[in-house]
Design an enzyme around this catalytic site. Structure first.
Site, PDB file in Angstrom:
ATOM      1  N   ASN A  10      -2.884  48.940   2.377  1.00 35.54           N
ATOM      2  CA  ASN A  10      -1.965  49.175   1.257  1.00 35.54           C
ATOM      3  C   ASN A  10      -1.328  47.835   0.892  1.00 35.54           C
ATOM      4  OD1 ASN A  10       0.022  49.953  -0.506  1.00 35.54           O
ATOM      5  ND2 ASN A  10       1.216  51.118   0.997  1.00 35.54           N
ATOM      6  N   HIS A  99       3.907  57.938  -0.489  1.00 38.34           N
ATOM      7  CA  HIS A  99       4.321  56.872   0.437  1.00 38.34           C
ATOM      8  C   HIS A  99       5.841  56.871   0.549  1.00 38.34           C
ATOM      9  CE1 HIS A  99       5.034  52.884   2.081  1.00 38.34           C
ATOM     10  NE2 HIS A  99       3.800  52.936   2.532  1.00 38.34           N
ATOM     11  N   GLU A 171       3.496  58.125   8.903  1.00 32.49           N
ATOM     12  CA  GLU A 171       4.147  56.815   8.902  1.00 32.49           C
ATOM     13  C   GLU A 171       5.630  56.996   9.183  1.00 32.49           C
ATOM     14  OE1 GLU A 171       1.748  53.838   6.483  1.00 32.49           O
ATOM     15  OE2 GLU A 171       2.945  54.919   5.030  1.00 32.49           O
ATOM     16  N   SER A 224       3.540  49.081  10.834  1.00 31.96           N
ATOM     17  CA  SER A 224       3.381  47.797  11.533  1.00 31.96           C
ATOM     18  C   SER A 224       2.176  47.761  12.474  1.00 31.96           C
ATOM     19  CB  SER A 224       4.660  47.447  12.299  1.00 31.96           C
ATOM     20  OG  SER A 224       5.758  47.430  11.423  1.00 31.96           O
ATOM     21  N   GLY A 246       1.278  45.035   5.869  1.00 29.53           N
ATOM     22  CA  GLY A 246       1.263  43.586   6.084  1.00 29.53           C
ATOM     23  C   GLY A 246      -0.038  43.052   6.659  1.00 29.53           C
TER      24      GLY A 246
HETATM   25  C1  PEP Z   1       2.875  51.024   4.972  1.00 32.87           C
HETATM   26  O1  PEP Z   1       3.806  50.803   4.235  1.00 32.87           O
HETATM   27  O2  PEP Z   1       2.054  51.908   4.684  1.00 32.87           O
HETATM   28  C2  PEP Z   1       2.778  50.243   6.198  1.00 32.87           C
HETATM   29  C3  PEP Z   1       2.280  50.816   7.245  1.00 32.87           C
HETATM   30  O3  PEP Z   1       3.255  48.965   6.141  1.00 32.87           O
HETATM   31  P1  PEP Z   1       3.306  47.905   7.360  1.00 32.87           P
HETATM   32  O4  PEP Z   1       1.965  47.964   8.042  1.00 32.87           O
HETATM   33  O5  PEP Z   1       3.563  46.595   6.716  1.00 32.87           O
HETATM   34  O6  PEP Z   1       4.408  48.370   8.256  1.00 32.87           O
END
Ligand code: PEP
Length: 261
Positions: A10, A99, A171, A224, A246
């Site tokens: 993403n 999301h 998430e 993350s 990220g």
């Molecule tokens: C996300 O927003 O879907 C996500 C998992 O971001 P990150 O991996 O940066 O925490």
């Protein structure tokens, strides 16, 4: 039978120009061509301005394209929104819906997300439905209630025969890297034990709601996920991959996660 995985990148509002998006996508498509097995699917969700060009660049490769969001109407006076047909025209196979950033910053409710999930399915897009509790909800002991409500309401009235097209992305909101909104926030990841507990709970909810069909819905973990923690998470029985922010912004960062799957 080998477990199925779905790894999604993403890109949020992080890659701002088309040339850069095409370059990362092309490198990623080349990188995965040699390592991807039949049981792993990989998609990326660039910004809307780059969707079509990225779609053209990765056409015919194993890398798939996703929208980051979508409106639940076909067409009309909906300034600033994007239609499912536009996503399909750009070459999308998947669409991320609900999301936590859409829920929290743009006020999307489960009822709206449910309309989007149904519209995506009607149009032939595969929804990646995001659910997860905030830090406050977790601290107050409401995680299970939140997950139950999100599943119940955002998956209401889904045709049974289309359930296999949906992926759930669990998430926990407290685990998503949100340095932009809160520069001083500490980046947390769910421990494999925490993730496992909630994935097992989500699987139970899906089976209670949909019977045997609920057993086959893929559940990604997001928050993350990166090279250093992906193995512990992906080894958990009920985790079918990851939705990654990220660590999806370069082929180099995403490759070890795909390899671990
Ligand atoms: C996300 O927003 O879907 C996500 C998992 O971001 P990150 O991996 O940066 O925490």
């Amino acid at each position: 039978m080998r477990k199925k995985f779905i790894i999604g990148g993403n890109w949020k509002m992080q890659i701002l120009n088309v040339e850069e998006a095409v370059s990362i996508a092309t490198e990623l498509a080349t990188t995965i061509s040699g390592i991807l097995t039949e049981t792993v699917d990989v998609f990326i969700a660039p910004s809307f301005n780059a969707l079509y060009s990225v779609g053209q660049a990765i056409k015919g490769t194993k890398l798939k394209l996703a929208g980051q969001n979508m409106y639940f109407r076909d067409k009309g006076a909906f300034t600033g929104e994007i239609s499912p047909d536009s996503l399909l025209d750009a070459g999308c196979e998947y669409v991320i819906l609900g999301h936590s950033e859409r829920r929290r910053i743009f006020g999307e409710s489960d009822a709206v997300i449910n309309q989007k999930v149904k519209k995506a399915l009607e149009k032939g897009l595969k929804p990646v439905l995001c659910i997860g509790e905030t830090a406050k909800e977790k601290e107050e002991g409401h995680t299970e209630t939140v997950l139950r409500t999100q599943i119940d309401e955002s998956m209401a009235d889904i045709p049974r025969e289309q359930l296999n097209l949906i992926t759930i992305a669990y998430e926990p909101v407290w685990a998503i890297n949100n340095k932009f909104l809160n520069p001083n926030s500490e980046i947390k990841t769910a421990t494999p034990e925490e993730a496992e507990k909630n994935h097992i709970f989500i699987r139970k909810l899906l089976i209670n709601k949909f019977g045997d069909e609920g057993k086959n819905i893929l559940i990604q973990y997001g928050g993350s996920m990166k090279a250093s923690n992906c193995e512990g998470l992906l080894n958990i029985g009920e985790i079918n991959g990851g939705l990654i922010g990220g660590a999806s912004l370069s082929a180099e960062k995403l490759k070890p996660i795909i390899e671990a799957a």
